[in-house]
Design an enzyme around this catalytic site. Structure first.
Site, PDB file in Angstrom:
ATOM      1  N   HIS A  99     -18.138  13.589   0.974  1.00  0.00           N
ATOM      2  CA  HIS A  99     -16.948  14.305   0.777  1.00  0.00           C
ATOM      3  C   HIS A  99     -15.699  13.298   1.148  1.00  0.00           C
ATOM      4  O   HIS A  99     -15.351  13.232   2.442  1.00  0.00           O
ATOM      5  CB  HIS A  99     -16.745  15.666   1.194  1.00  0.00           C
ATOM      6  CG  HIS A  99     -15.636  16.468   0.806  1.00  0.00           C
ATOM      7  ND1 HIS A  99     -15.469  17.794   1.410  1.00  0.00           N
ATOM      8  CD2 HIS A  99     -14.622  16.102   0.031  1.00  0.00           C
ATOM      9  CE1 HIS A  99     -14.568  18.273   0.582  1.00  0.00           C
ATOM     10  NE2 HIS A  99     -13.889  17.401  -0.130  1.00  0.00           N
ATOM     11  N   ALA A 120     -22.012 -27.580  13.231  1.00  0.00           N
ATOM     12  CA  ALA A 120     -21.839 -28.765  13.989  1.00  0.00           C
ATOM     13  C   ALA A 120     -20.513 -28.551  14.712  1.00  0.00           C
ATOM     14  O   ALA A 120     -19.241 -29.097  14.448  1.00  0.00           O
ATOM     15  CB  ALA A 120     -21.456 -29.824  12.837  1.00  0.00           C
ATOM     16  N   GLU A 167     -59.870  -3.883  14.889  1.00  0.00           N
ATOM     17  CA  GLU A 167     -60.888  -4.938  14.068  1.00  0.00           C
ATOM     18  C   GLU A 167     -60.244  -6.329  14.314  1.00  0.00           C
ATOM     19  O   GLU A 167     -60.726  -7.386  14.455  1.00  0.00           O
ATOM     20  CB  GLU A 167     -60.752  -4.679  12.741  1.00  0.00           C
ATOM     21  CG  GLU A 167     -61.600  -5.363  12.087  1.00  0.00           C
ATOM     22  CD  GLU A 167     -61.979  -5.179  10.396  1.00  0.00           C
ATOM     23  OE1 GLU A 167     -62.732  -5.959   9.858  1.00  0.00           O
ATOM     24  OE2 GLU A 167     -61.062  -4.341   9.931  1.00  0.00           O
ATOM     25  N   LYS A 171     -55.068  -6.248  11.076  1.00  0.00           N
ATOM     26  CA  LYS A 171     -55.881  -6.274  10.328  1.00  0.00           C
ATOM     27  C   LYS A 171     -56.534  -4.698  10.256  1.00  0.00           C
ATOM     28  O   LYS A 171     -57.107  -4.332  10.983  1.00  0.00           O
ATOM     29  CB  LYS A 171     -57.186  -7.147  10.526  1.00  0.00           C
ATOM     30  CG  LYS A 171     -58.179  -7.170   9.353  1.00  0.00           C
ATOM     31  CD  LYS A 171     -59.349  -8.231   9.841  1.00  0.00           C
ATOM     32  CE  LYS A 171     -60.164  -8.399   8.480  1.00  0.00           C
ATOM     33  NZ  LYS A 171     -60.716  -7.112   7.902  1.00  0.00           N
ATOM     34  N   ASP A 227     -12.095 -15.099   7.402  1.00  0.00           N
ATOM     35  CA  ASP A 227     -11.688 -16.060   8.324  1.00  0.00           C
ATOM     36  C   ASP A 227     -10.472 -15.819   8.916  1.00  0.00           C
ATOM     37  O   ASP A 227      -9.429 -15.541   8.482  1.00  0.00           O
ATOM     38  CB  ASP A 227     -11.470 -17.356   7.396  1.00  0.00           C
ATOM     39  CG  ASP A 227     -11.155 -18.608   8.146  1.00  0.00           C
ATOM     40  OD1 ASP A 227     -11.098 -18.718   9.201  1.00  0.00           O
ATOM     41  OD2 ASP A 227     -10.783 -19.563   7.624  1.00  0.00           O
TER      42      ASP A 227
END
Length: 835
Positions: A39, A781, A398, A256, A675
């Site tokens: 709402h 960098a 297993e 497994k 930014d």
């Protein structure tokens, strides 16, 4: 005594000559519906309503329901609503009480827990279960102690920790459209034809108005998967048995499961469950098929395992066998079987087998985001497989399956999937049975064989692991399979008192080892394998676990690339080798631009996007037409070696296109780079990201957050690759401009430095053809060797910098990537809305 009208307050607040809401009328009691309406009134909230005594008891949940048991969501008690309101979706005129858009966000049924009742509400608490399209499992409503002078009645809505619990954002952040019409809030708000004037409408006239509103909603409802066909069966990928867990982060590891392999072909309500050999066993697992059908999936092909749990809580093959013994329609509604999905081979007509294992898994997570038990996606860990293996063996399970993260789906046995077992278990063909001296036993033991070089070879006997029902079932099967001659060569002693049978029954046998003569030692019967054919039963011998596969050599490993962090080229290469599995689902097969800094980040760096032929065979190229009509070769990678080859050539950063190389002109990823101006705090960026997320949600788009590794946050919107680059660019530009026009004091949609003072630039320019954005997990960098990191929306609130993680945090990033909060991050099936 006359009963007070529970809807008096509701009717008093509304002018039904102006509002399309239904007038209040108490319905017959005894129902158990619940609904949630999103709402958008003075403030966005979610109206949570439970049917009690013919009316809808109602609470306004300010932040919406949360699947996280740690969250206690404020729920303000409001007036009871009429049952006719349970199907309402539309617009309440402004100026009226509750004016704004209303979406039917969830619906279903509710029930109090055993020993509880709706009357508990009068005591200030209610413990109940929900079975809705979105909200499920146990929940709790608790009334708060009122403060002095407080008029409103405050409650808390909280999820109980159960199989349906999840993250704080799993409900409201993922479900953005109506369960009635599949429309986002923006479409509902803009639907002027959806209003129905109820002026003077009573009785039959009112009913006609409601019918007209319902007819309109049916008209505007989005198309479904009706008529779509499930994909056809295809051969399954099989795992190779190996002697140890493969090392390295290029592998991810799953449990497994001790069950039946199943390939599920689905398209909406049509579901087919195939065995590993292609048999249609849908009728045997009908309830599971119905659960999958309820998800209304697009045409898709899902690989997984059907399991039953034993008394110890572990997957147990014998328990599954007990179900399958029943024959036709083996699973009934009371049978507790589960389907664990672990791969996605096809989606919406597009084969995905050429993609890497982990990318397919991430797409599967996104596809089954709405799934709930008994349907689930199998969990995995990246690297650290030895710990998972030890845990599984310690729990009596297993073993594990290890999968190479960047390998395709082969549809055959290969070493890109390997299995490491805690105990020795293999399939054998039953070739005969030996008489028993005990009257209660129809046989003493079974004779076993396996195929070697095309011929059946005797492998010994099994005489334990049978209960009375199993022995009776086997004896019945042997009666119709008797034969006079031995189907295998057996010595006279072993053949004494043996009754031979047709060699077409396959049994799974647990055993300690093979003897020097090739027979099983300490064998125990586990169950019959009706999903496997006798002709395919061969001995499994352990191969050597795959070793490191990279042939990319990193030279000058000691060269310092990040002087402030004292991090070297070798450190950077090791980081990328570690995170390649989680990076490739987003980076692989996208044209990329590289930021290369051969002498380190503090020295000369440059962009490179074209292939000069110097990167070697692991870095590929795709010809793309430039604006001037010329064709240039662009770089792209497909695997970890491709990433490392770029690092060897001095690459620090990877920037990707918004499309893939197989559909360059069809973008599938929109990015808004937030930014901030120099003077803004990171808290401003986080708030801006949350606002973009909310606005995108209002138009029906799921978005994801990523720390850029620089100053800001990227809001990432995955898309189906349908629209052109022009449409892609135009939409992102208009969206950014709309945000800046709505709040010009906070946002700007232009690159102009002069206009950005004290504001956040919503950089939509990343969405032009040829433009790129930093890829998830790419290093930057910059000072300190930070990295770009995906983050969940709840987690973003606790982060104080876009440079939170660095290349030294590879292990932590891998653990985060496999966590529930980031499952399916960056993947969603959605198209740009036509607005």
């Amino acid at each position: 005594m006359t009963r007070a009208d529970p809807l008096a307050q509701y009717n008093k607040k509304r002018d039904f000559k102006l509002t399309p809401e239904p007038a209040g009328k108490v319905a017959k009691g005894g129902g158990n519906r619940f609904i949630v309406q999103k709402h958008d009134a003075t403030r966005l909230h979610y109206d949570f309503r439970l049917e009690v005594d013919g009316v809808l008891k109602s609470w306004a949940v300010t932040k919406g329901p949360s699947a996280n048991p740690a969250d206690k969501r404020l729920a303000v008690r409001t007036e009871d609503h009429p049952m006719a309101y349970a199907d309402f979706e539309g617009v309440i005129p402004k100026g009226e009480y509750g004016g704004g858009s209303v979406m039917l966000w969830d619906r279903g049924t509710w029930a109090p827990l055993a020993g509880k009742s709706a009357k508990d509400l009068e005591k200030g608490h209610l413990h109940f279960t929900l079975d809705g399209e979105r909200m499920k499992g146990e929940w709790l409503l608790v009334r708060m102690k009122p403060r002095a002078g407080e008029k409103r009645e405050n409650w808390l809505l909280r999820k109980i920790d159960d199989a349906y619990a999840g993250g704080s954002d799993d409900l409201t952040g993922r479900y953005l459209t109506s369960v009635l019409t599949d429309r986002p809030m923006a479409e509902i708000a803009g639907d002027e034809d959806g209003e129905q004037s109820l002026k003077d409408a009573k009785g039959e006239a009112f009913a006609k108005k409601m019918a007209a509103a319902a007819a309109h909603n049916r008209k505007v409802a989005k198309g479904s998967t009706a008529g779509a066909k499930p994909p056809k069966f295809r051969k399954l990928q099989l795992a190779t048995l190996v002697d140890s867990v493969p090392a390295g982060n290029n592998w991810f590891h799953e449990i497994k499961f001790d069950g039946y392999r199943a390939l599920v072909a689905a398209a909406g309500e049509r579901v087919v469950v195939y065995t590993r050999s292609g048999l249609d066993w849908t009728d045997k697992f009908a309830p599971l098929a119905r659960h999958i059908a309820a998800l209304d999936l697009p045409p898709c092909l899902i690989d997984g395992e059907i399991v039953a749990y034993g008394k110890d809580g572990n997957p147990d093959f014998s328990s599954l066998q007990a179900v399958l013994k029943r024959g036709h329609g083996a699973q009934d509604e009371a049978t507790d079987l589960h389907f664990f999905a672990f791969d996605l081979l096809e989606e919406n007509g597009k084969p995905l087998t050429a993609l890497g294992n982990l990318e397919r898994k991430e797409r599967l997570e996104a596809l089954l985001r709405d799934a709930a038990p008994p349907i689930a996606v199998a969990d995995h860990v990246i690297g650290a497989g030895e710990k998972l293996y030890a845990a599984m063996c310690g729990a009596g399970q297993e073993g594990i399956i290890a999968k190479r993260a960047d390998a395709p789906y082969a549809g055959r046995r290969s070493k890109n999937w390997v299995k490491v077992k805690c105990t020795r278990r293999q399939e054998f063909v039953i070739v005969g049975w030996k008489e028993s001296s005990a009257k209660a036993r129809p046989f003493a033991s079974l004779l076993l064989a396996q195929r070697e070089k095309g011929e059946l070879v005797y492998k010994g006997n099994v005489g334990t692991g049978f209960d009375a029902d199993t022995m009776a079932m086997l004896a019945a099967k042997f009666a119709g399979r008797a034969r006079k001659t031995a189907p295998v060569e057996v010595d006279k002693v072993a053949a004494r008192k043996v009754h031979w049978v047709k060699p077409d029954l396959v049994a799974e046998i647990a055993f300690a080892e093979y003897t020097a003569g090739g027979s099983v030692r300490h064998a125990s019967f586990v169950g019959l394998r009706a999903d496997k054919e006798a002709k395919d039963v061969k001995p499994e011998t352990k191969a050597k676990a795959p070793g490191p596969v990279s042939d990319v050599k990193i030279s000058s490993r000691e060269r310092v690339i990040f002087p402030e962090a004292k991090a070297t080229k070798g450190d950077l290469a090791d980081y990328y080798a570690a995170v390649a599995p989680v990076m490739l689902p987003h980076l692989a097969r996208r044209p990329v631009s590289l930021v290369r800094c051969p002498q380190g980040r503090a020295k000369q760096c440059f962009f490179q996007k074209h292939d000069s032929g110097s990167f070697g065979p692991h870095v590929h190229h795709v010809p793309i037409e430039e604006k001037d009509g010329a064709v240039e070769d662009y770089l792209y990678v497909e695997d970890a070696d491709g990433i490392l080859a770029c690092v060897q050539m001095g690459t620090i950063e990877f920037h990707g296109w918004g499309s893939h190389v197989d559909a360059v002109e069809r973008p599938d990823r929109m990015v808004f780079d937030l930014d901030p101006d120099e003077g803004l705090d990171f808290a401003d960026v986080k708030k801006a990201a949350a606002d973009l997320k909310r606005q995108l949600a209002d138009i029906g788009l799921v978005s994801f957050a990523m720390l850029s590794g620089g100053k800001g946050v990227h809001v990432v919107v995955p898309l189906d690759p349908g629209q052109s680059w022009d449409a892609h660019k135009d939409f992102s530009k208009r969206f950014a401009e709309a945000m800046s026009l709505a709040e010009p004091e906070r946002f700007v949609a232009t690159m102009s430095k002069a206009k950005r003072k004290g504001k956040i630039f919503i950089d939509w320019l990343r969405n032009q053809r040829g433009s790129t954005a930093i890829m998830p997990y790419s290093a930057r960098a910059r000072v300190g060797a930070p990295v770009a990191v995906p983050i969940d929306w709840d987690g973003l609130a606790a982060i104080d910098s876009a440079r939170r993680w660095t290349i030294a945090d590879a292990r932590a990033l891998l653990d985060r990537a496999a966590s529930p909060t980031l499952k399916g991050w960056g993947f969603a099936r959605q198209a740009l809305p036509a607005i």
